[in-house]
Design a protein around this motif. Structure first.
Motif, short mmCIF file in Angstrom:
data_model
loop_
_atom_site.label_atom_id
_atom_site.label_comp_id
_atom_site.label_asym_id
_atom_site.label_seq_id
_atom_site.Cartn_x
_atom_site.Cartn_y
_atom_site.Cartn_z
N ARG A 311 45.83 48.03 49.12
CA ARG A 311 45.43 47.56 47.79
C ARG A 311 46.05 46.19 47.48
N GLY A 312 47.32 46.01 47.88
CA GLY A 312 47.99 44.75 47.60
C GLY A 312 47.44 43.58 48.39
N PHE A 313 46.96 43.83 49.61
CA PHE A 313 46.33 42.75 50.38
C PHE A 313 45.00 42.34 49.76
N THR A 314 44.24 43.31 49.29
CA THR A 314 42.87 43.04 48.86
C THR A 314 42.79 42.41 47.48
N SER A 315 43.53 42.95 46.51
CA SER A 315 43.32 42.61 45.11
C SER A 315 43.50 41.13 44.77
N PRO A 316 44.66 40.49 45.08
CA PRO A 316 44.82 39.09 44.65
C PRO A 316 43.88 38.12 45.35
N VAL A 317 43.50 38.44 46.58
CA VAL A 317 42.60 37.53 47.31
C VAL A 317 41.20 37.59 46.73
N LEU A 318 40.71 38.79 46.44
CA LEU A 318 39.40 38.91 45.79
C LEU A 318 39.42 38.20 44.43
N MET A 319 40.50 38.39 43.68
CA MET A 319 40.60 37.77 42.36
C MET A 319 40.59 36.25 42.46
N SER A 320 41.30 35.70 43.41
CA SER A 320 41.33 34.24 43.54
C SER A 320 39.98 33.69 43.96
#
Length: 405
Positions: A311-320
């Motif tokens: 979850r931590g790998f995916t969330s900020p990258v999708l958001m950016s």
């Protein structure tokens, strides 16, 4: 990361602290909410609906919030309003034992969460445009830390002083955070072009935004069906106490905070944004499938900690990726659109698991959701290659990488 001029005046540490307090106040109830309403007589389906209303209200409100804040240039105002609704939600659930009122109060919590649009956009505005992914990685860390500490404290207080104490702590911390939010610094560009109907249409039809928003729906289904939904209920079947449920959710969220920092700030530049997103879906999906096959609480905690890295790998990258290619005057609208769309997953995930618990079994529901995560990794590989391999974002990612030696 490079910040814009006079960044010291933006009080970045205060902003990060306020962000942490916001999510702390929102998440003290998370490890115990599903079990709490079921202890009051709610069915699995009703419990899933109560949890899911948090996502549904966000889905309906985040686009209007993004548009309004773009037009008004008042992101700080919306942040204060977010704290207000967070306090109302926690205090309200503390005072009522009626399931219908609790359903309504979770809508209020969703209204609070809808203002996350303004947290992310205001924080991103403090940094140079090419550092958006790093900025989102940073703010995601404090998002996760706030959730993690709120979850642990909520579980501990519920175990020591009863269910309702978790809601009281959340409301109290929300009041502290609201006081701090009055001192964060507003920032917008005076010369920006005002957002127009045509601009909104352009944002809503942006191919990259649509792609990452769709993937985020499936990401939120994974998250809210499990760690923020029914994994604590499954833990009860293994003999978990209220504190154990908080510990389970804490251990699922701590790796998310670590991975947000690593993935958003470092790994995305080295491996590429697409690979980091795919890795996150694979980890989340595989270790969700493992849930029904665990026989002890500690094994469950280990599997969900590993899922937390995903979850931590995916969330900020999708958001950016949802905003980094957007013009400044469209960013809050784009973020509002992105967060509204993924609100569908926050609603559908717990609702599906609740229905699965009543019609099938929770064990079968976890398997289905986990396989969906693995399938999304394959689907994301195809979809992201099309949008990230077609020019603008790839060039921006390369430029960002070259500036970080």
């Amino acid at each position: 990361m490079r910040m814009d001029t006079h960044t010291a005046n933006y009080r970045v540490p205060l902003f990060c602290a306020v962000t942490l307090l916001f999510w702390f106040s929102m998440y003290t109830c998370v490890p115990i909410l599903t079990a709490y309403v079921e202890s009051m007589g709610a069915s699995n389906k009703m419990a899933g609906l109560i949890v899911g209303m948090y996502g549904l209200s966000q889905m309906l409100l985040r686009i209007p919030v993004g548009i309004l804040s773009d037009r008004m240039h008042k992101r700080k105002l919306f942040i204060v309003i977010g704290f207000l609704f967070s306090v109302l939600s926690g205090a309200g659930i503390l005072l009522t034992h009626d399931l219908n009122w609790i359903l309504f109060l979770r809508v209020a919590a969703g209204i609070a969460a809808a203002t996350w649009v303004d947290f992310t956009i205001l924080f991103a505005s403090y940094y140079a445009n090419e550092d958006t992914t790093s900025a989102m990685g940073t703010i995601a860390v404090y998002n996760s830390l706030g959730q993690m500490l709120g979850i642990l404290c909520g579980g501990w207080f519920a175990d020591q002083y009863g269910w309702e104490s978790a809601f009281l702590v959340g409301a109290a911390v929300g009041l502290i955070g609201m006081a701090g939010s009055f001192f964060i610094v507003e920032k917008f560009e005076d010369q920006k072009t005002p957002i127009t109907v045509q601009s909104i249409q352009e944002v809503a039809s942006d191919r990259t935004l649509l792609t990452v928003s769709f993937l985020s729906i499936l990401f939120q289904v994974l998250t809210f069906a499990t760690v923020f939904g029914f994994t604590p209920v499954f833990a009860q079947s293994l003999g978990a106490t209220k504190l154990d449920m908080g510990l389970l959710t804490f251990c699922s969220t701590l790796p998310t905070a670590l991975a947000s920092w690593i993935g958003g700030r470092h790994l995305a530049r080295k491996l590429g944004e697409r690979r980091v997103i795919i890795l996150g879906f694979i980890l989340s999906g595989l270790f969700t499938v493992c849930i029904p096959f665990t026989s002890t609480l500690w094994i469950l905690i280990v599997t969900q900690s590993l899922a937390g890295f995903g979850r931590g790998f995916t969330s900020p990258v999708l958001m950016s990726l949802s905003i980094k290619h957007m013009a400044p005057e469209k960013r809050a609208t784009a973020m509002g659109f992105y967060q509204a769309i993924y609100g569908l997953g926050m609603f559908a995930g717990p609702l599906f698991m609740g229905a699965a618990g009543d019609w099938l079994t929770l064990r079968e529901g976890f398997v289905i959701v986990g396989l969906l995560g693995c399938a999304t990794a394959v689907l994301g590989q195809v979809m992201l290659r099309r949008v990230l391999g077609s020019g603008r974002l790839t060039n921006m990612a390369s430029a960002a990488s070259s500036k970080h030696v």
